[in-house]
Design a protein around this motif. Structure first.
Motif, PDB file in Angstrom:
ATOM      1  N   UNK A   1       1.206  31.649  46.489  1.00 23.45           N
ATOM      2  CA  UNK A   1       0.080  30.917  45.990  1.00 23.45           C
ATOM      3  C   UNK A   1       0.008  31.092  44.407  1.00 23.45           C
ATOM      4  N   UNK A   2       0.795  31.630  43.967  1.00 21.38           N
ATOM      5  CA  UNK A   2       1.089  31.937  42.438  1.00 21.38           C
ATOM      6  C   UNK A   2       0.168  33.294  42.093  1.00 21.38           C
ATOM      7  N   UNK A   3       0.161  33.893  43.231  1.00 22.10           N
ATOM      8  CA  UNK A   3      -0.588  35.289  43.126  1.00 22.10           C
ATOM      9  C   UNK A   3       0.240  36.803  42.808  1.00 22.10           C
ATOM     10  N   UNK A   4       1.885  36.281  42.636  1.00 24.34           N
ATOM     11  CA  UNK A   4       2.601  36.734  42.500  1.00 24.34           C
ATOM     12  C   UNK A   4       3.564  35.444  40.840  1.00 24.34           C
ATOM     13  N   UNK A   5       3.898  34.992  41.227  1.00 24.10           N
ATOM     14  CA  UNK A   5       4.720  33.579  40.592  1.00 24.10           C
ATOM     15  C   UNK A   5       5.963  34.006  40.920  1.00 24.10           C
ATOM     16  N   UNK A   6       5.955  33.553  42.591  1.00 17.77           N
ATOM     17  CA  UNK A   6       7.415  33.074  43.274  1.00 17.77           C
ATOM     18  C   UNK A   6       7.754  32.223  43.797  1.00 17.77           C
ATOM     19  N   UNK A   7       8.137  31.526  43.194  1.00 16.14           N
ATOM     20  CA  UNK A   7       8.222  30.584  44.629  1.00 16.14           C
ATOM     21  C   UNK A   7       9.636  30.271  44.584  1.00 16.14           C
ATOM     22  N   UNK A   8       9.905  30.962  46.322  1.00 16.75           N
ATOM     23  CA  UNK A   8      11.014  31.193  46.525  1.00 16.75           C
ATOM     24  C   UNK A   8      11.975  30.463  47.792  1.00 16.75           C
ATOM     25  N   UNK A   9      13.115  30.225  48.027  1.00 17.09           N
ATOM     26  CA  UNK A   9      13.505  30.228  48.810  1.00 17.09           C
ATOM     27  C   UNK A   9      13.472  31.757  50.240  1.00 17.09           C
ATOM     28  N   UNK A  10      13.259  31.230  50.951  1.00 18.72           N
ATOM     29  CA  UNK A  10      13.363  32.519  52.802  1.00 18.72           C
ATOM     30  C   UNK A  10      13.850  31.615  53.842  1.00 18.72           C
ATOM     31  N   UNK A  11      15.119  32.424  53.661  1.00 23.84           N
ATOM     32  CA  UNK A  11      15.863  32.393  54.467  1.00 23.84           C
ATOM     33  C   UNK A  11      16.439  33.277  55.636  1.00 23.84           C
ATOM     34  N   UNK A  12      15.985  32.425  56.741  1.00 27.92           N
ATOM     35  CA  UNK A  12      15.509  33.335  57.767  1.00 27.92           C
ATOM     36  C   UNK A  12      17.252  33.484  59.213  1.00 27.92           C
ATOM     37  N   UNK A  13      17.606  34.101  59.402  1.00 27.91           N
ATOM     38  CA  UNK A  13      18.368  34.218  61.092  1.00 27.91           C
ATOM     39  C   UNK A  13      17.797  35.220  62.158  1.00 27.91           C
ATOM     40  N   UNK A  14      18.463  34.720  63.018  1.00 26.70           N
ATOM     41  CA  UNK A  14      17.924  34.781  64.333  1.00 26.70           C
ATOM     42  C   UNK A  14      19.011  34.914  65.311  1.00 26.70           C
ATOM     43  N   UNK A  15      19.140  36.190  66.095  1.00 25.34           N
ATOM     44  CA  UNK A  15      19.570  36.518  67.088  1.00 25.34           C
ATOM     45  C   UNK A  15      20.095  35.277  68.191  1.00 25.34           C
ATOM     46  N   UNK A  16      21.063  35.156  68.224  1.00 22.71           N
ATOM     47  CA  UNK A  16      21.229  35.003  69.726  1.00 22.71           C
ATOM     48  C   UNK A  16      20.920  35.837  71.340  1.00 22.71           C
ATOM     49  N   UNK A  17      21.161  35.252  72.332  1.00 20.72           N
ATOM     50  CA  UNK A  17      21.057  36.027  73.559  1.00 20.72           C
ATOM     51  C   UNK A  17      22.386  36.426  73.539  1.00 20.72           C
ATOM     52  N   UNK A  18      22.203  37.151  73.932  1.00 23.04           N
ATOM     53  CA  UNK A  18      23.179  37.742  74.604  1.00 23.04           C
ATOM     54  C   UNK A  18      24.410  38.812  73.593  1.00 23.04           C
ATOM     55  N   UNK A  19      23.907  38.422  72.352  1.00 20.77           N
ATOM     56  CA  UNK A  19      25.406  38.981  71.319  1.00 20.77           C
ATOM     57  C   UNK A  19      24.926  40.267  70.889  1.00 20.77           C
ATOM     58  N   UNK A  20      24.596  40.894  71.512  1.00 24.34           N
ATOM     59  CA  UNK A  20      24.315  42.327  71.057  1.00 24.34           C
ATOM     60  C   UNK A  20      23.210  42.965  70.066  1.00 24.34           C
ATOM     61  N   UNK A  21      22.550  42.095  69.223  1.00 21.48           N
ATOM     62  CA  UNK A  21      21.868  42.576  68.778  1.00 21.48           C
ATOM     63  C   UNK A  21      20.491  43.438  68.921  1.00 21.48           C
ATOM     64  N   UNK A  22      19.838  42.607  70.132  1.00 22.41           N
ATOM     65  CA  UNK A  22      18.681  42.899  70.390  1.00 22.41           C
ATOM     66  C   UNK A  22      18.690  43.800  72.118  1.00 22.41           C
ATOM     67  N   UNK A  23      18.205  43.998  72.283  1.00 22.57           N
ATOM     68  CA  UNK A  23      17.790  44.299  74.664  1.00 22.57           C
ATOM     69  C   UNK A  23      17.695  43.315  75.185  1.00 22.57           C
ATOM     70  N   UNK A  24      17.756  43.382  75.645  1.00 20.34           N
ATOM     71  CA  UNK A  24      17.566  41.767  76.530  1.00 20.34           C
ATOM     72  C   UNK A  24      16.295  41.431  76.634  1.00 20.34           C
ATOM     73  N   UNK A  25      16.143  39.982  77.144  1.00 21.94           N
ATOM     74  CA  UNK A  25      14.138  39.815  76.863  1.00 21.94           C
ATOM     75  C   UNK A  25      13.964  39.769  75.249  1.00 21.94           C
TER      76      UNK A  25
END
Length: 532
Positions: free
Chosen positions: A384-408
């Motif tokens: 909203x112009x407060x900082x002066x950077x309008x930029x892309x936010x790239x988001x990556x989400x883990x998959x169930x069972x891909x080893x990046x997070x505990x079950x659930x």
């Protein structure tokens, strides 16, 4: 305490092709080291970090595994750069699943995503539906991509720096390559206007977001030929991949290959300077971070997996060996660059400011993730112009069972390019970091269910964080912005002005992640072999 290990270093096995020191254990440095060890060189890799991988490494918190920076891989398909390299090393490729769609882009004020499908037909139907009348532009990109990809597949050396490099370049040229020549100095913005789409703000916004991921600059600045390749690798038979476990598996397997073929990797060892002898790179000055011990390690060749900015600093802090003979060497330290590096430093100093990254790492309950959530998303990160950077936010989400997070549970990693200067100049660094964190959470909460009870772990990284853990100058990431004066034939070469000193990494092959830096490593190995 300074220890001279020159005599010890010269006692290399007689059956090796020579000693190579690799500065930096990022993917580019590890790939170069593994290939060189496989081809018979005695290799030593040095890195100041506690784990290998650089910006493609990981860290663990409360059972979650977070990729530091890079979250996806290209080049795993047969004939792809990682496939080629792992085949030569005779090691197994990491398990991976294709990203399909490669990315789902949500434009400002919209809720339905634009899906960049892996299947070329589905992607064509999607873009025709999303951007009516834009097909001539996409067909131009497709034509340029095919010609450029065929050219790249013949392993040209760009930019060439000697006759051997130039011969590799000439051999890669075919009649289909010539179609790219009229577009060499054009930007993506020029191509949009050429196709009558210069006023299509929605298409331009989509391209701005996508190009920022690869080239770090928007449609008006990104070189068209670079964009054609960067935007084309998402479709089959190529594609982007999600590794099982984490990005760390890529560097761990390369380390295993280095050690398998007799090389050595020393972590928590900082290279403080590069030694030159009669205009040639001959050694490195190394500090053991645990003991404080400092010594000089000689080598026939040096490969620097650092940024161009870091390379200038290493050369500025160099030790110069004078009066070198077979029987004696005397050395002195100087803060002045060798004369051969003056023009190089001038060019680095004149580069537009490089980008850093702000990254937020979230460990969440699985219920925070919407149903059918794609593995990668992209939003406009609006302050909203407060900082002066309008930029892309790239988001990556883990998959169930891909080893990046505990079950659930699941991980969400969201990153945005940012101007490094304000993070180093801010009088209230913690306040600025908090503002960015709150902004990221607010933007992500428009898509994810990020109520406080859903968030198990949260932390953020800034350019200062990346500088601390990767030693990259000012924490810059992603390489050099791919404007026309800095891409391909006009980019930074793997050969440096100092003989026996090569540069690998995202300064020479920016924006294509681990695939690009691996290609830079292969180029250096080929150049080195040609001189043997």
């Amino acid at each position: 305490m300074m220890i001279d290990r020159t005599a010890q270093s010269k006692s290399s096995p007689a059956d090796t092709k020579g000693r190579v020191t690799v500065i930096g254990a990022g993917i580019g440095g590890l790939t170069a080291a593994a290939l060189l060890a496989r081809r018979g060189y005695q290799v030593l890799v040095l890195d100041q970090a506690i784990v290998p991988g650089g910006c493609a490494s990981t860290f663990k918190r409360r059972g979650f595994t977070f990729d530091v920076g890079a979250t996806q891989v290209a080049g795993l398909e047969p004939g792809g750069i990682h496939h080629r390299i792992f085949s030569e090393l005779d090691i197994e490729l990491p398990a991976a699943t294709p990203c399909d769609p490669a990315c789902a882009v949500i434009l400002p004020g919209e809720t339905a995503p634009i899906s960049v499908w892996r299947d070329p037909q589905k992607w064509q139907e999607e873009r025709q539906r999303q951007f009516p009348g834009s097909e001539p532009f996409w067909q131009l990109l497709s034509t340029l991509f095919q010609a450029s990809w065929n050219f790249q597949g013949r392993d040209p050396v760009l930019p060439p720096r000697n006759l051997w490099d130039f011969w590799q370049l000439i051999q890669a040229v075919r009649p289909d390559t010539l179609i790219t020549l009229p577009f060499t100095f054009m930007t993506v913005g020029d191509a949009l206007r050429l196709c009558g789409l210069g006023d299509n703000l929605r298409l331009k916004t989509f391209l701005d977001l996508q190009l920022k991921l690869y080239s770090q600059v928007d449609t008006e600045e990104t070189a068209l030929l670079y964009a054609a390749t960067a935007l084309g690798v998402s479709q089959a038979p190529l594609g982007l991949y999600h590794l099982q476990g984490s990005m760390q598996v890529l560097s761990d397997r390369l380390v295993s290959a280095i050690e398998l073929y007799g090389g050595k990797v020393l972590l928590r060892h900082t290279v403080e300077s590069i030694v030159t002898t009669n205009g040639k790179a001959t050694a490195t000055v190394i500090r053991n971070q645990k003991t404080g011990e400092v010594w000089t390690e000689t080598g026939d060749r040096i490969v620097a997996n650092v940024t161009a900015q870091n390379l200038v600093k290493l050369m500025s802090n160099q030790s110069v060996v004078a009066n070198s003979t077979d029987k004696s060497e005397t050395s002195e330290t100087t803060n002045q660059l060798p004369n051969q590096m003056a023009g190089y430093k001038y060019r680095v100093d004149k580069l537009p400011p490089a980008s850093g990254a702000f990254v937020i790492y979230l460990g969440v309950h699985e219920s925070a993730i919407p149903a059918n959530c794609p593995p990668h998303l992209q939003f406009l990160y609006d302050y909203d112009g407060e900082i002066g950077e309008n930029n892309s936010l790239f988001v990556s989400v883990s998959h169930p069972g891909d080893g990046r997070a505990p079950k659930g549970m699941a991980t969400i990693i969201a990153s945005s390019f940012t101007d490094t200067r304000m993070w180093w100049n801010s009088a209230d660094y913690e306040g600025l970091k908090q503002k960015y964190t709150e902004g990221a959470i607010a933007r992500l909460s428009e898509y994810f269910n990020l109520t406080p009870e859903k968030i198990v772990h949260q932390e953020s990284a800034t350019p200062r964080t990346f500088a601390r853990y990767t030693a990259r100058d000012k924490g810059v990431v992603g390489g050099i912005g791919q404007r026309v004066p800095n891409f391909g034939p006009f980019g930074f070469a793997n050969r440096t002005p100092i003989k026996n000193l090569w540069l690998v990494g995202d300064s020479t092959h920016p924006g294509e992640g681990t695939a690009g830096v691996s290609y830079s490593a292969l180029t250096v190995v080929r150049q080195m072999e040609a001189e043997f």
